[in-house]
Write an enzyme that holds these catalytic residues in place. Structure first.
Site, PDB file in Angstrom:
ATOM      1  N   GLY A  15      19.379  48.644 -21.160  1.00 58.38           N
ATOM      2  CA  GLY A  15      19.830  47.554 -20.308  1.00 58.38           C
ATOM      3  C   GLY A  15      18.724  46.540 -20.071  1.00 58.38           C
ATOM      4  O   GLY A  15      18.022  46.599 -19.054  1.00 58.38           O
ATOM      5  N   SER A  70      18.906  42.703 -21.680  1.00 58.00           N
ATOM      6  CA  SER A  70      19.399  41.322 -21.668  1.00 58.00           C
ATOM      7  C   SER A  70      20.409  41.075 -20.557  1.00 58.00           C
ATOM      8  O   SER A  70      21.184  41.961 -20.180  1.00 58.00           O
ATOM      9  CB  SER A  70      20.043  40.985 -23.013  1.00 58.00           C
ATOM     10  OG  SER A  70      19.089  41.053 -24.050  1.00 58.00           O
ATOM     11  N   GLU A 100       9.975  50.094 -31.029  1.00 60.73           N
ATOM     12  CA  GLU A 100      11.021  49.631 -31.935  1.00 60.73           C
ATOM     13  C   GLU A 100      10.432  48.974 -33.177  1.00 60.73           C
ATOM     14  O   GLU A 100      10.998  49.047 -34.262  1.00 60.73           O
ATOM     15  CB  GLU A 100      11.924  48.643 -31.194  1.00 60.73           C
ATOM     16  CG  GLU A 100      13.134  48.201 -31.996  1.00 60.73           C
ATOM     17  CD  GLU A 100      14.003  47.227 -31.225  1.00 60.73           C
ATOM     18  OE1 GLU A 100      15.193  47.134 -31.533  1.00 60.73           O
ATOM     19  OE2 GLU A 100      13.491  46.540 -30.325  1.00 60.73           O
ATOM     20  N   GLU A 145      11.897  33.118 -32.882  1.00 60.40           N
ATOM     21  CA  GLU A 145      11.112  32.122 -32.150  1.00 60.40           C
ATOM     22  C   GLU A 145       9.963  32.776 -31.396  1.00 60.40           C
ATOM     23  O   GLU A 145       8.828  32.266 -31.379  1.00 60.40           O
ATOM     24  CB  GLU A 145      12.025  31.366 -31.171  1.00 60.40           C
ATOM     25  CG  GLU A 145      13.030  30.429 -31.840  1.00 60.40           C
ATOM     26  CD  GLU A 145      14.215  31.169 -32.442  1.00 60.40           C
ATOM     27  OE1 GLU A 145      14.983  30.541 -33.188  1.00 60.40           O
ATOM     28  OE2 GLU A 145      14.375  32.383 -32.175  1.00 60.40           O
TER      29      GLU A 145
END
Length: 391
Positions: free
Chosen positions: A129, A131, A248, A375
């Site tokens: 949890g 975003s 990750e 980005e």
């Protein structure tokens, strides 16, 4: 340059190959497909527990957490052998690669035992949890609040894009515990069981398919979470967040390399322009493999180079996206159709043999978003590799 491994690494590989040959579930045993990234069918739970018990789930972990204290090079060949067979060691990837890993890095002994070990053994599944509607790539902008009330936190707010939340047993949830602190401070992390009163999960379809229900909106309304479920220190959640994404990204480039190779094998260039694109993608694949190998060697020597992971993530995710885009363009209207393939169905083949080029293209955008957008990666590369000023 010739990329080779020492004898101990190749012995490790041979032992793992023998384990796979002797224990992989058969097609008859493994008939049920997972319905989300936090739904693990019973056969897959048995498969994950078998790997855990034999130290092959996450070999870099200690034995009590499904590993055998393997070196980074041994971990690499473990993933390489899984990729060769296009199989998964778990159908709850964020549970293993991010959430359990974060608990082992930042959790208490009780959290490691009661949550991390159970996730690793596939007794429960987990979702991440992070975003929110107004804080996607910018985690520091999150607004979900948690207020300490005695021995509980009271949580109110919303998350979105929470993969697998509707099938998960627990959410590793990032919340704001000090609204007056600077943007990157005042954030904490809580383990929120999904059956807690006040937690509402709403799965929604993606652009790929109406029945592709993995994304979720998650709402928290006066959700009471035990203070013992705080992961890491109060108001130090940014440290957990960067550690979570680090878990990750460590060998993420290898998965992009494998996906790129799969795309190149399935794409058949016809025109001169197709062949030109194909040659570029082959070079991208080779560059990714060589840069990744160099980063792997540095890590094996104990050298830390976090910025190089951003280079690899950026190159890998965008190379996969470019490959899928060129293949879709070359296929024309036929790219909207499912491929006519004679490849046999197996539960491991969740994407390649059942997806059109269009679906594979739109799915590629997940790679340029998850784990830090392109980005964000470019900003890291600009500042920490090229030395450009923050302004």
């Amino acid at each position: 340059m010739k990329l080779t491994f020492d004898a101990d690494v190749e012995e490790f590989r041979a032992e793992f190959v023998a384990f796979l040959d002797a224990n992989l579930p058969t097609e008859a045993e493994a008939g049920e497909r997972p319905r989300s990234s936090a739904h693990v069918p019973e056969w897959a739970r048995r498969w994950q527990r078998l790997q855990f018990d034999n130290g092959w789930l996450l070999p870099g972990n200690p034995p009590e957490f499904g590993g055998r204290n393997a070196s980074i090079l041994q971990q690499y060949v473990h993933l390489e052998e899984l990729a060769k067979r296009r199989i998964y060691h778990s159908f709850n990837p964020q549970g293993l690669g991010i959430i359990a890993a974060s608990l082992l890095s930042f959790g208490t002994e009780e959290q490691k035992r009661d949550w991390a070990a159970r996730i690793l053994r596939a007794e429960i599944t987990a979702a991440l949890g992070m975003s929110e509607p107004g804080a996607g790539s910018d985690l520091a902008g999150l607004r979900t609040r948690a207020v300490l009330d005695g021995d509980h936190f009271v949580v109110n707010g919303q998350k979105v894009w929470t993969s697998g939340a509707h099938d998960a047993d627990v959410l590793l949830t990032f919340v704001r515990t000090d609204p007056d602190a600077p943007k990157h401070q005042g954030i904490s992390v809580l383990l929120v069981p999904t059956d807690t009163p006040g937690v509402t999960r709403r799965p929604f379809a993606s652009v790929c398919a109406e029945d592709d229900l993995d994304f979720n909106e998650v709402f928290f309304t006066d959700v009471r979470v035990p203070a013992a479920n705080l992961v890491g220190e109060l108001n130090q959640g940014w440290r957990v967040a960067t550690g979570s994404l680090g878990h990750e990204r460590t060998l993420l480039w290898l998965s992009f390399s494998d996906r790129l190779q799969d795309l190149l094998e399935d794409f058949r260039p016809v025109t001169e322009l197709d062949r030109d694109h194909y040659a570029t993608l082959v070079m991208d694949a080779q560059a990714l493999r060589l840069l990744g190998s160099r980063a792997l060697a540095r890590e094996a020597r104990g050298e830390q180079d976090v910025a190089s992971l951003s280079v690899l993530k950026l190159l890998g995710s965008e190379a996969v996206q470019n490959a899928a885009e060129h293949a879709l363009t070359a296929a024309g209207s036929g790219g909207l159709m499912h491929p006519n393939t004679t490849a046999p169905y197996t539960p491991w083949n969740l994407d390649n043999f059942s997806s059109s080029w269009f679906e594979r293209y739109v799915r590629s955008f997940a790679g340029t978003i998850a784990g830090g957008t392109s980005e964000i990666q470019r900003t890291i590369v600009a500042e920490r590799v090229l030395g450009l000023p923050r302004s």
